[in-house]
Scaffold this active site. Structure first.
Site, PDB file in Angstrom:
ATOM      1  N   SER A 143       0.895  -1.230  -0.030  1.00  0.00           N
ATOM      2  CA  SER A 143      -0.027  -0.045  -0.116  1.00  0.00           C
ATOM      3  C   SER A 143       0.919   1.298   0.181  1.00  0.00           C
ATOM      4  CB  SER A 143      -0.630  -0.064   1.254  1.00  0.00           C
ATOM      5  OG  SER A 143      -1.713   1.427   1.340  1.00  0.00           O
ATOM      6  N   TYR A 157      -1.502  -0.902  10.650  1.00  0.00           N
ATOM      7  CA  TYR A 157      -1.490  -1.176   8.930  1.00  0.00           C
ATOM      8  C   TYR A 157      -0.290  -0.761   8.332  1.00  0.00           C
ATOM      9  CZ  TYR A 157      -3.427  -1.153   4.317  1.00  0.00           C
ATOM     10  OH  TYR A 157      -3.725  -1.305   3.068  1.00  0.00           O
TER      11      TYR A 157
HETATM   12  P1  NAP Z   1     -11.106  -6.095   0.679  1.00  0.00           P
HETATM   13  O1  NAP Z   1     -12.076  -5.646  -0.267  1.00  0.00           O
HETATM   14  O2  NAP Z   1     -11.555  -5.963   2.436  1.00  0.00           O
HETATM   15  O3  NAP Z   1     -10.931  -7.767   0.683  1.00  0.00           O
HETATM   16  C1  NAP Z   1     -10.192  -8.496   1.685  1.00  0.00           C
HETATM   17  C2  NAP Z   1     -10.203 -10.045   1.308  1.00  0.00           C
HETATM   18  O4  NAP Z   1      -9.182 -10.462   2.122  1.00  0.00           O
HETATM   19  C3  NAP Z   1     -11.305 -10.506   1.277  1.00  0.00           C
HETATM   20  O5  NAP Z   1     -11.459 -11.238   0.065  1.00  0.00           O
HETATM   21  C4  NAP Z   1     -11.384 -11.292   2.580  1.00  0.00           C
HETATM   22  O6  NAP Z   1     -12.080 -12.529   2.312  1.00  0.00           O
HETATM   23  C5  NAP Z   1     -10.088 -11.890   2.683  1.00  0.00           C
HETATM   24  N1  NAP Z   1      -9.121 -12.077   3.884  1.00  0.00           N
HETATM   25  C6  NAP Z   1      -9.455 -11.255   4.860  1.00  0.00           C
HETATM   26  N2  NAP Z   1      -8.572 -11.799   5.942  1.00  0.00           N
HETATM   27  C7  NAP Z   1      -8.159 -12.782   5.446  1.00  0.00           C
HETATM   28  C8  NAP Z   1      -7.399 -14.105   5.930  1.00  0.00           C
HETATM   29  N3  NAP Z   1      -7.064 -14.023   7.296  1.00  0.00           N
HETATM   30  N4  NAP Z   1      -6.964 -15.165   5.268  1.00  0.00           N
HETATM   31  C9  NAP Z   1      -7.651 -15.000   3.910  1.00  0.00           C
HETATM   32  N5  NAP Z   1      -8.453 -14.030   3.408  1.00  0.00           N
HETATM   33  C10 NAP Z   1      -8.677 -13.001   4.203  1.00  0.00           C
HETATM   34  O7  NAP Z   1      -9.358  -5.613   0.407  1.00  0.00           O
HETATM   35  P2  NAP Z   1      -8.951  -4.810  -0.714  1.00  0.00           P
HETATM   36  O8  NAP Z   1      -9.409  -3.317  -0.515  1.00  0.00           O
HETATM   37  O9  NAP Z   1      -9.357  -5.597  -1.981  1.00  0.00           O
HETATM   38  O10 NAP Z   1      -7.521  -5.071  -0.312  1.00  0.00           O
HETATM   39  C11 NAP Z   1      -6.782  -5.838  -0.953  1.00  0.00           C
HETATM   40  C12 NAP Z   1      -5.247  -5.684  -0.905  1.00  0.00           C
HETATM   41  O11 NAP Z   1      -4.895  -4.311  -1.323  1.00  0.00           O
HETATM   42  C13 NAP Z   1      -4.894  -5.639   0.978  1.00  0.00           C
HETATM   43  O12 NAP Z   1      -3.382  -6.058   0.867  1.00  0.00           O
HETATM   44  C14 NAP Z   1      -4.912  -4.136   1.073  1.00  0.00           C
HETATM   45  O13 NAP Z   1      -4.194  -3.675   2.207  1.00  0.00           O
HETATM   46  C15 NAP Z   1      -4.258  -3.550  -0.009  1.00  0.00           C
HETATM   47  N6  NAP Z   1      -4.853  -2.287  -0.280  1.00  0.00           N
HETATM   48  C16 NAP Z   1      -6.003  -1.663  -0.591  1.00  0.00           C
HETATM   49  C17 NAP Z   1      -6.312  -0.278  -0.724  1.00  0.00           C
HETATM   50  C18 NAP Z   1      -7.580   0.053  -1.061  1.00  0.00           C
HETATM   51  O14 NAP Z   1      -8.094   1.405  -0.698  1.00  0.00           O
HETATM   52  N7  NAP Z   1      -8.994  -0.714  -1.155  1.00  0.00           N
HETATM   53  C19 NAP Z   1      -5.405   0.442  -0.661  1.00  0.00           C
HETATM   54  C20 NAP Z   1      -4.038   0.044  -0.476  1.00  0.00           C
HETATM   55  C21 NAP Z   1      -3.762  -1.070  -0.510  1.00  0.00           C
HETATM   56  P3  NAP Z   1     -13.470 -12.881   3.547  1.00  0.00           P
HETATM   57  O15 NAP Z   1     -14.224 -11.574   3.697  1.00  0.00           O
HETATM   58  O16 NAP Z   1     -14.191 -13.847   2.745  1.00  0.00           O
HETATM   59  O17 NAP Z   1     -12.803 -13.609   4.631  1.00  0.00           O
END
Ligand code: NAP
Length: 248
Positions: A143, A157
């Site tokens: 991130s 985080y």
């Molecule tokens: P998200 O929409 O919250 O989705 C998170 C995913 O992780 C879901 O599929 C969830 O599945 C799964 N998950 C959570 N805990 C888990 C565990 N212990 N083991 C296996 N699966 C698990 O997140 P996102 O925004 O797509 O983020 C994806 C990545 O991008 C992350 O690393 C995040 O830090 C990074 N990121 C996101 C943003 C943003 O603005 N969205 C910005 C910077 C970085 P279930 O709910 O089914 O458990």
């Protein structure tokens, strides 16, 4: 050679968008999740309807035994893994560092850091040409928080993402001559459910005016960067960071 890709945390958000794009590019995909069985199965069905191959496997990436089983299921159901996207990332309600409990620090670091380390271990054991593998490609999803620090929101985080960056640098060098490339994508403000976990579902809209491109990003835009780094077009790229953050 069949391209077999495991994407952790891919029932929704950036992981799900990556699964769909990668399946369209010809990868057989393992969709991993903890709670979202219905969403994961629906994504598998969509990929199958488009002529692709996907399986869904429940496993908590912070648990060593569950990670071992996850990779064994990939071996058994899809074949030798050639690509890994470490994508799971969790955060909790925004607050100052002084108010973050040790229990929360341990939850966030276990999932976001130990989870990535465990999955890299399992992938490298299988991919490394030094242990009889055929090489492979790993993309860690970090991130821009790793360089912004997330003050007053979630420094725990942000620190976990700093660790992901360092993991990427170290592992890329460690396995560069074993046929494995390791790169990192750092998203900015992306429209997914993760902001609701922090207690502010509308966070992207609130902060969009501070992004040079004046908008949040879509999961599909991050997926494009991930799939590029995974694939043959990035064959001489390792240890690299690609920020997908609209200039932020
Ligand atoms: P998200 O929409 O919250 O989705 C998170 C995913 O992780 C879901 O599929 C969830 O599945 C799964 N998950 C959570 N805990 C888990 C565990 N212990 N083991 C296996 N699966 C698990 O997140 P996102 O925004 O797509 O983020 C994806 C990545 O991008 C992350 O690393 C995040 O830090 C990074 N990121 C996101 C943003 C943003 O603005 N969205 C910005 C910077 C970085 P279930 O709910 O089914 O458990």
């Amino acid at each position: 050679m069949k391209q077999v890709l495991l994407i952790t945390g891919s029932s929704r958000g950036i992981g799900a968008a990556t699964a769909l794009l990668a399946a369209r590019a010809g990868y057989a995909v393992c969709i991993n999740y903890v709670r979202g069985a219905e969403a994961a199965e629906a994504l598998c069905a969509r990929i199958a309807a488009e002529g692709g191959q996907a399986i869904a496997v429940q496993a908590d990436v912070g648990d060593e035994a569950q990670v071992a089983r996850l990779f064994e299921e990939v071996d058994a159901k899809l074949g030798p893994i050639t690509a890994l996207v470490n994508n799971v990332g969790v955060l909790e309600h925004k607050c100052r560092l002084a108010d973050i409990s040790v229990a929360r620090m341990e939850r966030v670091l276990r999932t976001n850091v130990i989870g990535y380390l465990l999955c890299c271990q399992q992938a490298v054991r299988r991919m490394s040409t030094a242990s009889g593998g055929h090489g492979g490609s790993i993309v860690n999803v970090s991130s821009v928080a790793s360089r912004l620090g997330s003050p007053n929101e979630y420094i725990d985080y942000a620190a976990s993402k700093g660790a992901v960056d360092t993991l990427t640098i170290g592992l890329a060098k460690e396995v560069a001559d074993e046929g494995i490339r390791v790169n990192c994508v750092r998203p900015g403000l992306i429209h997914t459910d993760i902001h609701a976990s922090g207690g502010e579902p509308g966070r992207v809209a609130r902060l969009a005016a501070g992004v040079p491109m004046q908008r949040g990003g879509e999961p599909e835009e991050v997926a494009q960067a991930i799939v590029y780094l995974l694939g043959p077009g990035a064959s001489y790229i390792t240890g690299t960071f690609l920020d997908v953050a609209g200039g932020r």
